[in-house]
Design an enzyme around this catalytic site. Sequence first.
Site, short mmCIF file in Angstrom:
data_model
loop_
_atom_site.label_atom_id
_atom_site.label_comp_id
_atom_site.label_asym_id
_atom_site.label_seq_id
_atom_site.Cartn_x
_atom_site.Cartn_y
_atom_site.Cartn_z
N GLU A 199 26.14 -11.41 -18.86
CA GLU A 199 26.91 -12.10 -18.09
C GLU A 199 25.98 -13.16 -17.04
OE1 GLU A 199 28.26 -8.77 -15.53
OE2 GLU A 199 29.88 -8.58 -16.26
N GLU A 391 33.13 -6.11 -22.98
CA GLU A 391 33.23 -5.03 -21.64
C GLU A 391 34.57 -4.95 -21.07
OE1 GLU A 391 30.55 -5.06 -18.56
OE2 GLU A 391 28.70 -5.86 -19.93
C1 BGP Z 1 29.02 -5.66 -15.65
C2 BGP Z 1 27.85 -5.15 -16.45
C3 BGP Z 1 27.53 -3.99 -16.89
C4 BGP Z 1 28.33 -2.99 -16.12
C5 BGP Z 1 29.85 -3.37 -15.61
C6 BGP Z 1 30.58 -2.34 -14.63
O1 BGP Z 1 29.01 -6.39 -14.68
O2 BGP Z 1 27.15 -6.18 -17.32
O3 BGP Z 1 26.25 -3.70 -16.74
O4 BGP Z 1 27.73 -2.01 -15.59
O5 BGP Z 1 29.82 -4.62 -15.05
O6 BGP Z 1 30.10 -2.55 -13.50
P1 BGP Z 1 29.68 -1.16 -12.71
O7 BGP Z 1 28.68 -0.35 -13.22
O8 BGP Z 1 29.13 -1.86 -11.36
O9 BGP Z 1 30.87 -0.56 -12.35
#
Ligand code: BGP
Length: 493
Positions: A199, A391
């Site tokens: 990201e 993701e």
């Molecule tokens: C993205 C990241 C992850 C992850 C995901 C979910 O931004 O790359 O590392 O954690 O989001 O977000 P969260 O964990 O805040 O629910």
Amino acid sequence: MSRFPKGFYWGGATAANQCEGAWNVDGRGPALTDVTTGGTVNTPRMVTYQMPDGSFGKYAQWGGKKPEGAKFACDPNELYPNHDGIDFYHHYKEDIALFAEMGFKMYRLSVSWSRLFPKGIEDEPLKEGVEFYRNVFLELKKYNIEPLVTISHYDTPLYLVEELGDWSNRDLIKYFDHFTDVLFEEYKGLVKYWLTFNEINCLMMFSMFMPKDAPGAKESARVGLQQLHHQFLASALTVKKAKSFDPNYKVGCMLAGMASYPLTCDPDDVILNMTKMQEGFWYCGDVMVHGEYPYYAKRMWADFGAEVKMEPGDEQILKEGKVEFFTFSYYQTGVTTTHKTDEEVGGNLSRGAKNPYLKYSDWGWSTDPQGLRYFLNEIYARYRIPLMVVENGLGAFDKVEEDGSIHDDYRIDYLRQHVDAMADAIADGVDLQAYTTWGCIDLVSAGTGEMRKRYGFIYVDKHDDGTGTMARSRKDSFFWYKKVIASNGDDIA
Ligand code: BGP
């Protein structure tokens, strides 16, 4: 005819700092995540420090700053969820066996920089760190699961952040270069797909959420733009050298897929949304895919009053380091408007106007599967290189029934709609090659540090107060995903 191409990579994704635990085991050095406490949807995670007089203090993860003279430190009265994660460090064999049972074709994971180089500046990597990832890759190979390795996923060694000024310091390129030399040398034949920065556009994320005149917004943009320039160079150098280590290596970029819509058809809303998308998303993609700063970069820098310092030769490096494939995370879409709205979204990482056509999760994230089809088309139209959704998923509360089962039909429902959206995008002609759902096994949330914000097909008995046996169990979604993979995306019932 299957809706997904033969050889489509179905799988899941995690990040080292959120799942490995073992934060100070076998010589690993700390990252910022190791001095960051847990939070909730409404209370930020806090970063802790110690003053020269020994007292502890903390500031909010986003927007805060430690006082002069303070050093990052763990306060014995606080809990640090990333310290233990879900202890993947000691459970990786069991976890990979479960991934294999679901039929995973790909597993996206990250390597912890400070597990190899505790401070980030050492010449020689720690043997234990190198061996750990080798063992993980060998385990994956055993089951024919292709690793997709994120080189840097939110865990720059703390020393580099605190003592060297983080990515504002051009020297980090050199340390990253050494780190990637070691990875490329050590894991020849074990890894094929690499991603440089997770990201990467998060450094510009404030601009998705904050108006330009918000206090600190421009200053944070100026810092972010310079840091990005250094990360673009580090990434391009990585791409450029990869094939000299192993001709099979392929290096891609990874962006937070924050698509947004204008709230109304007022041309002011449309233009605002266009500039937000340029600043928060396309800017990074354009540099990494096209190998040069986009046509609107100068206007953007001027808007922020930024002067990005570059050296002779930088442009050439960017040109020679264009990524081969494009990956992004996709959870939700946002809405932009110049008008006053009554309904604002409050959740962590999802500020802005509310989309009246969408439903929102307990963490304020919208569910927008059609947005994924739209966004895949937009990205592919612009870049025309293979895409991967690396993701996607629903962070939700799970309830363990008395018999141990977990009926997460809400998660299945979310994922099913996104699988359909990807199938539609493929039918549109998009070259989509992989889908790795986020947090395929429950792990620590990046945004809130919670365990109870769960994404997994695999439940982990670990809780926000630090208790839990770390036992793994299969949720209903586990069996559902297994069926999806076995049918190459055709059976999603
Ligand atoms: C993205 C990241 C992850 C992850 C995901 C979910 O931004 O790359 O590392 O954690 O989001 O977000 P969260 O964990 O805040 O629910």
